[in-house]
Design a protein around this motif. Sequence first.
Motif, short mmCIF file in Angstrom:
data_model
loop_
_atom_site.label_atom_id
_atom_site.label_comp_id
_atom_site.label_asym_id
_atom_site.label_seq_id
_atom_site.Cartn_x
_atom_site.Cartn_y
_atom_site.Cartn_z
N HIS A 19 21.60 32.07 -33.72
CA HIS A 19 21.39 31.08 -33.73
C HIS A 19 20.61 30.45 -31.83
N TYR A 20 21.94 30.60 -31.13
CA TYR A 20 20.45 29.72 -30.66
C TYR A 20 19.65 29.89 -30.06
N GLU A 21 18.83 31.19 -29.79
CA GLU A 21 17.18 31.81 -29.80
C GLU A 21 16.94 30.87 -30.85
N GLN A 22 17.45 30.16 -32.48
CA GLN A 22 16.33 29.83 -33.49
C GLN A 22 16.50 28.29 -33.07
N LEU A 23 18.10 27.75 -33.01
CA LEU A 23 17.74 26.22 -32.86
C LEU A 23 16.99 25.90 -30.59
N GLY A 64 10.57 12.41 -21.43
CA GLY A 64 11.60 11.52 -20.98
C GLY A 64 12.37 11.16 -21.47
N THR A 65 12.04 11.46 -23.23
CA THR A 65 12.99 11.18 -23.98
C THR A 65 14.51 12.45 -23.80
N ARG A 66 16.00 10.89 -23.94
CA ARG A 66 16.83 11.82 -23.89
C ARG A 66 16.80 12.60 -25.39
N LEU A 67 17.25 13.69 -25.20
CA LEU A 67 17.57 14.55 -26.21
C LEU A 67 19.29 14.05 -27.41
N SER A 86 29.23 24.54 -30.39
CA SER A 86 28.88 23.52 -28.77
C SER A 86 28.86 24.52 -28.01
N ASN A 87 29.23 26.13 -28.15
CA ASN A 87 28.38 27.16 -27.04
C ASN A 87 26.96 27.13 -27.31
N THR A 88 26.75 27.41 -28.37
CA THR A 88 25.35 27.69 -29.00
C THR A 88 24.24 26.62 -29.20
N VAL A 89 24.55 25.43 -29.30
CA VAL A 89 23.87 24.22 -28.79
C VAL A 89 23.67 24.07 -27.09
N ARG A 90 25.00 24.50 -26.40
CA ARG A 90 24.46 24.86 -24.60
C ARG A 90 23.72 25.38 -24.45
N ILE A 131 26.44 15.82 -31.60
CA ILE A 131 25.20 15.48 -32.34
C ILE A 131 24.75 16.48 -33.09
N LEU A 132 24.27 17.51 -32.07
CA LEU A 132 23.51 18.64 -32.21
C LEU A 132 23.80 19.77 -32.75
N SER A 133 25.73 19.86 -32.86
CA SER A 133 26.28 20.72 -33.12
C SER A 133 26.38 20.66 -34.90
#
Length: 89
Positions: free
Chosen positions: A17-21, A37-40, A54-58, A45-47
């Motif tokens: 999942h983290y590779e897909q994200l 320069g954009t803040r992600l 959240s570990n997947t997002v990290r 929110i991504l989670s």
Amino acid sequence: MFDCVTEQINPGAAAYHYEQLAKILEGKIRSGEFPAGTRLPGELILSQEYGVGSNTVRRALDILRERELIVTVRARGSFVTEQLPEAGD
């Protein structure tokens, strides 16, 4: 190259999942949806948006940092780098 990137995590796919994200976010960065320069969006929110933990997002953000697509500033967030490296497969 990133035209056909899906916007959702496929639970049945061979890729983690983290590779897909990371691939989804890289596609958004390279397409200009997230310009230099954009803040992600934040971890929470991504989670929520992608239905992952959240570990997947990290881990996905770690991949983007390794690819030098983003920089993370403590207590401020992750930002798209000003100079994107060439895309590699």
